[in-house]
Design an enzyme around this catalytic site. Structure first.
Site: not given
Ligand code: PGA
Length: 262
Positions: A13, A15, A99, A101, A171, A177, A217
């Site tokens: 992803n 983003k 997601h 976010e 997740e 992140g 992560s």
């Molecule tokens: P990250 O993000 O690997 O940077 O923690 C995962 C995601 O948002 O799908």
């Protein structure tokens, strides 16, 4: 619950990162460096602006294209939105839905997730539906309660047949992140719970075939022990998917773990 190991899926992803030339360069590097994939499915999920460009690079390869979001109507006066048929036409096979976010920053509820999942399925897209608890929910002992609520409302009204096209991504919000990964045991506990819920709703066969990804992560260094867990079928990768070596390294680790088991 029985069944052979499910084929791994690793999705990147990107983003809201990368200009079109940067996206093209990353996709080219990933495609060139990927090991022979065998049964592994790799998905690249660029921002909307780079979908067509990355799609051209992926054409003729085994790597699939995914989008990060959609709106549930097919067309109309919905300024700024992109529909499922538009994504399909652009060459997407997958679309991320729900997601954390989008939930946190853009107010997406489980009801919105449900509408989007239905729209994706009717356009022939495979949704990657994200669920997961916040740190507060985990510390308050409410992880499974939150997961159950997200599954119940997000997948409301869907049939067992629909489940064949849906990928779930667990997740934990506190791991996205942040550099904090769930331990393999913590992740497996939730993945096993999700699969039990699916079994209750759709039966053993559907549940044992369902793909449940872990995200939060993920890096080459932590992916192998996570993938060794019985109910973890691959990864949804954010930050590390922006570096070709790291992303390809994660795919390599999933394939290594998969080979040891088959
Ligand atoms: P990250 O993000 O690997 O940077 O923690 C995962 C995601 O948002 O799908």
């Amino acid at each position: 619950m029985s069944g052979a190991r499910r084929s791994p899926v690793v999705a990147g992803n990107w983003k809201m990162h990368l200009t079109r030339p940067e996206a093209r360069a990353l996709a080219e590097r990933v495609v060139a460096a990927l090991p022979a994939l065998g049964t592994c499915r790799v998905v690249l999920i660029p921002p909307f602006t780079a979908l067509a460009e990355v799609g051209r690079i992926l054409a003729g390869t085994e790597v699939r294209l995914g989008a990060q979001n959609l709106f549930w109507e097919d067309k109309g006066a919905f300024t700024g939105e992109v529909s499922a048929p538009m994504l399909k036409e652009t060459g997407c096979a997958h679309v991320l839905i729900g997601h954390s976010e989008r939930r946190r920053l853009f107010g997406e509820t489980d009801e919105v997730v449900n509408r989007k999942v239905r729209a994706a399925l009717s356009a022939g897209l495979s949704p990657i539906v994200c669920i997961g608890e916040t740190l507060e929910e985990r510390e308050g002992g409410r992880t499974t309660e939150r997961i159950d609520a997200q599954l119940a409302a997000g997948l409301r009204g869907l049939s067992g047949g629909d489940m064949e096209s849906i990928i779930l991504a667990y997740e934990p919000v506190w791991a996205i992140g942040t550099g904090k990964t769930a331990s393999p045991a913590q992740a497996e506990e939730v993945h096993a719970h999700i699969r039990r819920r699916l079994e209750g709703n759709y039966g053993n066969d559907r549940a044992s075939c369902a793909i449940i990804l872990y995200g939060g992560s993920v890096k080459p260094a932590n992916s192998y022990p996570l993938f060794k867990e019985k109910n973890i079928d691959g990864f949804l990768v954010g930050g590390a998917s922006l570096e070709a070596d790291a992303f390809v390294g994660i795919v390599g680790e999933a394939l290594r773990a998969d080979r040891e088991e088959t």
